[in-house]
Design a protein around this motif. Structure first.
Motif, PDB file in Angstrom:
ATOM      1  N   MET A 169      20.036  44.342  17.810  1.00 63.01           N
ATOM      2  CA  MET A 169      20.440  43.884  19.082  1.00 63.01           C
ATOM      3  C   MET A 169      21.140  42.558  18.690  1.00 63.01           C
ATOM      4  SD  MET A 169      18.818  45.990  21.279  1.00 63.01           S
ATOM      5  CE  MET A 169      19.189  45.219  22.682  1.00 63.01           C
ATOM      6  N   ARG A 170      22.420  42.360  19.637  1.00 61.49           N
ATOM      7  CA  ARG A 170      23.233  41.084  19.219  1.00 61.49           C
ATOM      8  C   ARG A 170      22.694  39.826  19.881  1.00 61.49           C
ATOM      9  NH1 ARG A 170      29.415  42.113  20.558  1.00 61.49           N
ATOM     10  NH2 ARG A 170      29.442  39.754  19.737  1.00 61.49           N
ATOM     11  N   GLU A 171      22.773  38.926  19.141  1.00 59.06           N
ATOM     12  CA  GLU A 171      21.982  37.586  19.574  1.00 59.06           C
ATOM     13  C   GLU A 171      23.138  36.545  19.633  1.00 59.06           C
ATOM     14  OE1 GLU A 171      17.363  37.569  18.879  1.00 59.06           O
ATOM     15  OE2 GLU A 171      18.622  37.356  16.942  1.00 59.06           O
ATOM     16  N   ASP A 172      24.536  37.095  19.551  1.00 60.97           N
ATOM     17  CA  ASP A 172      25.600  36.037  19.511  1.00 60.97           C
ATOM     18  C   ASP A 172      26.324  36.180  20.986  1.00 60.97           C
ATOM     19  OD1 ASP A 172      26.408  38.454  19.212  1.00 60.97           O
ATOM     20  OD2 ASP A 172      28.080  37.721  17.823  1.00 60.97           O
ATOM     21  N   LEU A 173      25.658  36.817  21.999  1.00 60.64           N
ATOM     22  CA  LEU A 173      26.559  37.163  23.230  1.00 60.64           C
ATOM     23  C   LEU A 173      26.492  35.627  24.163  1.00 60.64           C
ATOM     24  CD1 LEU A 173      25.453  40.760  23.791  1.00 60.64           C
ATOM     25  CD2 LEU A 173      27.551  39.865  22.746  1.00 60.64           C
ATOM     26  N   GLY A 174      25.406  35.106  24.133  1.00 58.91           N
ATOM     27  CA  GLY A 174      25.235  33.741  25.361  1.00 58.91           C
ATOM     28  C   GLY A 174      25.166  34.552  26.573  1.00 58.91           C
ATOM     29  N   VAL A 175      25.234  33.603  27.649  1.00 59.16           N
ATOM     30  CA  VAL A 175      24.861  34.128  28.959  1.00 59.16           C
ATOM     31  C   VAL A 175      25.839  34.032  29.936  1.00 59.16           C
ATOM     32  CG1 VAL A 175      22.528  33.015  28.500  1.00 59.16           C
ATOM     33  CG2 VAL A 175      24.334  31.448  29.437  1.00 59.16           C
ATOM     34  N   THR A 176      27.244  33.699  29.494  1.00 58.45           N
ATOM     35  CA  THR A 176      28.391  33.773  30.189  1.00 58.45           C
ATOM     36  C   THR A 176      28.891  35.244  30.584  1.00 58.45           C
ATOM     37  OG1 THR A 176      29.126  31.833  29.339  1.00 58.45           O
ATOM     38  CG2 THR A 176      30.766  32.916  30.713  1.00 58.45           C
ATOM     39  N   PRO A 177      28.920  35.683  31.742  1.00 60.54           N
ATOM     40  CA  PRO A 177      29.417  37.089  32.186  1.00 60.54           C
ATOM     41  C   PRO A 177      30.496  37.210  31.769  1.00 60.54           C
ATOM     42  CG  PRO A 177      28.316  35.767  34.072  1.00 60.54           C
ATOM     43  CD  PRO A 177      28.498  34.804  33.042  1.00 60.54           C
ATOM     44  N   ALA A 178      30.854  38.730  31.578  1.00 70.51           N
ATOM     45  CA  ALA A 178      32.176  39.095  30.964  1.00 70.51           C
ATOM     46  C   ALA A 178      33.203  38.629  31.751  1.00 70.51           C
ATOM     47  CB  ALA A 178      32.184  40.490  30.987  1.00 70.51           C
ATOM     48  N   PRO A 179      33.166  38.812  33.346  1.00 68.34           N
ATOM     49  CA  PRO A 179      34.593  38.683  34.031  1.00 68.34           C
ATOM     50  C   PRO A 179      34.821  36.919  34.029  1.00 68.34           C
ATOM     51  CG  PRO A 179      32.610  39.981  35.226  1.00 68.34           C
ATOM     52  CD  PRO A 179      32.060  39.611  33.951  1.00 68.34           C
ATOM     53  N   ALA A 180      33.614  36.354  33.904  1.00 65.80           N
ATOM     54  CA  ALA A 180      34.326  34.676  33.695  1.00 65.80           C
ATOM     55  C   ALA A 180      35.112  34.637  32.658  1.00 65.80           C
ATOM     56  CB  ALA A 180      32.912  34.041  33.632  1.00 65.80           C
ATOM     57  N   MET A 181      34.784  35.285  31.652  1.00 63.07           N
ATOM     58  CA  MET A 181      35.694  35.016  30.395  1.00 63.07           C
ATOM     59  C   MET A 181      37.022  35.985  30.074  1.00 63.07           C
ATOM     60  SD  MET A 181      32.897  35.104  27.348  1.00 63.07           S
ATOM     61  CE  MET A 181      32.166  36.654  27.739  1.00 63.07           C
ATOM     62  N   THR A 182      37.178  36.916  31.045  1.00 59.66           N
ATOM     63  CA  THR A 182      38.384  37.835  31.203  1.00 59.66           C
ATOM     64  C   THR A 182      39.101  37.525  32.435  1.00 59.66           C
ATOM     65  OG1 THR A 182      36.926  39.531  32.186  1.00 59.66           O
ATOM     66  CG2 THR A 182      37.067  39.723  29.701  1.00 59.66           C
ATOM     67  N   ALA A 183      38.617  36.908  33.296  1.00 58.65           N
ATOM     68  CA  ALA A 183      39.564  36.837  34.642  1.00 58.65           C
ATOM     69  C   ALA A 183      40.898  36.314  34.133  1.00 58.65           C
ATOM     70  CB  ALA A 183      38.730  35.740  35.415  1.00 58.65           C
ATOM     71  N   GLY A 184      40.929  35.025  33.228  1.00 54.85           N
ATOM     72  CA  GLY A 184      42.576  34.647  33.249  1.00 54.85           C
ATOM     73  C   GLY A 184      43.096  35.645  32.537  1.00 54.85           C
ATOM     74  N   ALA A 185      42.578  36.394  31.535  1.00 59.06           N
ATOM     75  CA  ALA A 185      43.242  37.326  30.712  1.00 59.06           C
ATOM     76  C   ALA A 185      43.818  38.524  31.307  1.00 59.06           C
ATOM     77  CB  ALA A 185      42.440  37.674  29.424  1.00 59.06           C
ATOM     78  N   LEU A 186      43.175  38.929  32.445  1.00 61.37           N
ATOM     79  CA  LEU A 186      43.256  39.771  33.249  1.00 61.37           C
ATOM     80  C   LEU A 186      44.102  39.806  34.489  1.00 61.37           C
ATOM     81  CD1 LEU A 186      40.060  42.122  33.097  1.00 61.37           C
ATOM     82  CD2 LEU A 186      42.217  42.460  31.833  1.00 61.37           C
ATOM     83  N   GLY A 187      44.487  38.338  34.524  1.00 62.61           N
ATOM     84  CA  GLY A 187      45.532  38.017  35.388  1.00 62.61           C
ATOM     85  C   GLY A 187      46.807  38.826  35.618  1.00 62.61           C
ATOM     86  N   THR A 188      47.192  39.441  34.567  1.00 64.17           N
ATOM     87  CA  THR A 188      48.307  40.233  34.380  1.00 64.17           C
ATOM     88  C   THR A 188      48.027  41.615  34.808  1.00 64.17           C
ATOM     89  OG1 THR A 188      48.258  40.709  32.132  1.00 64.17           O
ATOM     90  CG2 THR A 188      49.316  38.709  32.689  1.00 64.17           C
ATOM     91  N   VAL A 189      47.126  42.145  35.228  1.00 66.17           N
ATOM     92  CA  VAL A 189      46.681  43.362  35.534  1.00 66.17           C
ATOM     93  C   VAL A 189      47.448  44.095  36.569  1.00 66.17           C
ATOM     94  CG1 VAL A 189      44.999  44.904  36.446  1.00 66.17           C
ATOM     95  CG2 VAL A 189      44.169  43.302  34.570  1.00 66.17           C
ATOM     96  N   PRO A 190      47.766  43.182  37.668  1.00 67.86           N
ATOM     97  CA  PRO A 190      48.874  43.904  38.501  1.00 67.86           C
ATOM     98  C   PRO A 190      50.021  44.549  38.103  1.00 67.86           C
ATOM     99  CG  PRO A 190      48.016  41.863  39.426  1.00 67.86           C
ATOM    100  CD  PRO A 190      47.698  41.978  37.865  1.00 67.86           C
ATOM    101  N   ILE A 191      50.536  43.634  36.922  1.00 65.90           N
ATOM    102  CA  ILE A 191      51.653  44.333  36.221  1.00 65.90           C
ATOM    103  C   ILE A 191      51.560  45.565  35.670  1.00 65.90           C
ATOM    104  CG2 ILE A 191      53.497  43.795  34.350  1.00 65.90           C
ATOM    105  CD1 ILE A 191      53.702  41.018  35.568  1.00 65.90           C
ATOM    106  N   VAL A 192      50.268  45.563  34.978  1.00 63.05           N
ATOM    107  CA  VAL A 192      49.771  46.517  34.280  1.00 63.05           C
ATOM    108  C   VAL A 192      49.657  47.976  34.948  1.00 63.05           C
ATOM    109  CG1 VAL A 192      48.053  47.728  32.577  1.00 63.05           C
ATOM    110  CG2 VAL A 192      48.787  45.243  32.466  1.00 63.05           C
ATOM    111  N   VAL A 193      49.127  47.469  36.099  1.00 63.87           N
ATOM    112  CA  VAL A 193      48.973  48.708  37.236  1.00 63.87           C
ATOM    113  C   VAL A 193      50.164  49.292  37.656  1.00 63.87           C
ATOM    114  CG1 VAL A 193      48.085  49.218  39.637  1.00 63.87           C
ATOM    115  CG2 VAL A 193      46.710  47.546  37.965  1.00 63.87           C
ATOM    116  N   GLY A 194      51.116  48.216  37.766  1.00 58.05           N
ATOM    117  CA  GLY A 194      52.474  48.783  38.371  1.00 58.05           C
ATOM    118  C   GLY A 194      53.110  49.673  37.201  1.00 58.05           C
ATOM    119  N   LEU A 195      52.968  49.024  35.985  1.00 58.25           N
ATOM    120  CA  LEU A 195      53.754  49.805  34.665  1.00 58.25           C
ATOM    121  C   LEU A 195      52.835  51.020  34.465  1.00 58.25           C
ATOM    122  CD1 LEU A 195      54.015  46.855  32.200  1.00 58.25           C
ATOM    123  CD2 LEU A 195      55.916  48.470  32.847  1.00 58.25           C
ATOM    124  N   TRP A 196      51.703  51.227  34.716  1.00 60.25           N
ATOM    125  CA  TRP A 196      51.041  52.313  34.501  1.00 60.25           C
ATOM    126  C   TRP A 196      51.676  53.848  35.073  1.00 60.25           C
ATOM    127  CZ3 TRP A 196      47.816  51.834  30.631  1.00 60.25           C
ATOM    128  CH2 TRP A 196      47.193  52.990  30.209  1.00 60.25           C
TER     129      TRP A 196
END
Length: 372
Positions: A244-271
């Motif tokens: 089991m990984r013990e280096d994950l911390g307690v921060t939920p994934a969306p909190a870490m990826t919200a900024g990075a996925l801010g460009t998703v609308p463009i990706v959705v449009g490109l798709w």
């Protein structure tokens, strides 16, 4: 005619502008709002100290989900000597660790799933039951979920070119809707798996830890990891020792990826644009491949026909020659037999003549003797 990179990007931008207007202006991916989980959601508590590595859970999972049978039967426990992971037709595995410890691995059904946060078409969502569910009809095959999952769980059916999809444990959601237990929980002979509401499972886990502190590690894995999971673990050894990984911390994934996925609308449009282009290229390649295949088949057929005709001609010539030789042999044989018969007849006539001559001589002699 060749097209420059600048012109290509320019034309692509025009297509994007038309595609992203309206409904595609909002992404389905991550959010910066903390989600504490659906109330009364269900989960499973895995007490690894009770697991004996019998692989019954693997067998039940295989049968419930109608998966392909493995190369080695489920009662073959030698497979536990190698570290295994889930795959496209293996939703759960039991691994053996040092000290004769066993642990079952599958999708942990996170409270705030990293896979769902990375999915911009919402093919993966968190169900109120607690299960992370997958909608094959929405999936575009980007496999971002596989990259995002910190537990390395989602798999992809690469061997299915017509209808590829992402696969993973479903927490037996169809069975839950029928009022049944998940297959693995139902079959476990040692009750190493307990199904129930997540909040109740946490109480059970901590009660066992408090009651036997010398037996359990003072931690419930999944209570807080990555914002919490609906699959919980307790163990007698550090969780790192059972994979089991013990280096994950307690921060939920969306909190870490919200900024990075801010460009998703463009990706959705490109798709759609990219998929259309890929589809067109793919169809053209298929057409060319089909034409090449037809030409190759025709060439092979012509070559085979020519070779067959040549062999038939040679065979006919051989047969004709053999027939002529056979006829000559028969004629020769008949002539030899006729000559032999003629010779034998001649010899017989000669012998008869000699006999007759001797008979005449004898008669003459007898007559002379009488006269005397």
């Amino acid at each position: 005619m060749a097209i420059s990179r600048r012109k290509f990007l320019g034309s692509l931008g025009v297509a994007i502008g038309a595609t992203t207007s309206g409904a595609l202006s909002k992404a389905y991916g991550a959010s910066n709002k903390h989600f504490k989980g659906h109330p009364d959601s269900f989960g499973v508590l895995h007490d690894t100290t009770k697991c004996i590595g019998c692989r019954k859970c693997e067998q039940a999972c295989n049968e419930v989900n109608a998966l392909d049978k493995p190369d080695r039967p489920f009662d073959d426990l030698e497979v536990l000597d190698q570290k295994r992971r889930t795959g496209e037709s293996i939703y759960t595995v039991v691994n053996k660790f040092e000290g004769n410890n066993f642990a079952k691995k599958q999708c942990n059904h996170c409270q705030e799933p990293a896979c769902a946060s990375a999915c911009f078409v919402k093919a993966l969502t968190k169900d109120k039951s607690g299960a992370v569910v997958y909608d094959e009809s929405l999936c575009v095959g980007c496999r971002y979920c596989m990259v995002a999952c910190p537990f390395n769980v989602p798999a992809y059916t690469y061997n299915d070119p017509l209808t590829p999809k992402v696969t993973k444990c479903t927490m037996c959601l169809p069975r839950l809707k029928e009022g049944k237990l998940p297959g693995c929980v139902d079959i476990c002979p040692k009750e190493a798996l307990t199904f129930g509401k997540r909040e109740d499972l946490l109480k059970i886990a901590w009660k066992r830890i408090y009651k036997r502190p010398e037996h359990y590690v003072d931690h419930v894995y999944g209570e807080h990891e990555m914002g919490g999971t609906n699959w919980l673990y307790i163990s007698s050894v550090p969780f790192e020792q059972i994979g089991m990984r013990e280096d994950l911390g307690v921060t939920p994934a969306p909190a870490m990826t919200a900024g990075a996925l801010g460009t998703v609308p463009i990706v959705v449009g490109l798709w759609p644009v990219l998929l259309t282009g890929v589809y067109a290229i793919s169809k053209r390649k298929e057409k060319i491949a089909l034409q090449e295949k037809q030409v190759a088949v025709q060439d092979a057929t012509d070559t085979a026909t020519q070779k067959m005709n040549a062999q038939l001609k040679k065979l006919r010539e051989t047969m004709t020659k053999e027939k002529e030789i056979a006829v000559l042999n028969e004629v020769k044989k008949a002539l030899e037999e006729a000559a032999k018969e003629a010779q034998e007849a001649k010899a017989a006539r000669s012998e008869t003549a000699d006999t007759d001559a001797n008979a005449v001589d004898d008669t003459v002699d007898d007559a002379g003797n009488k006269e005397e």
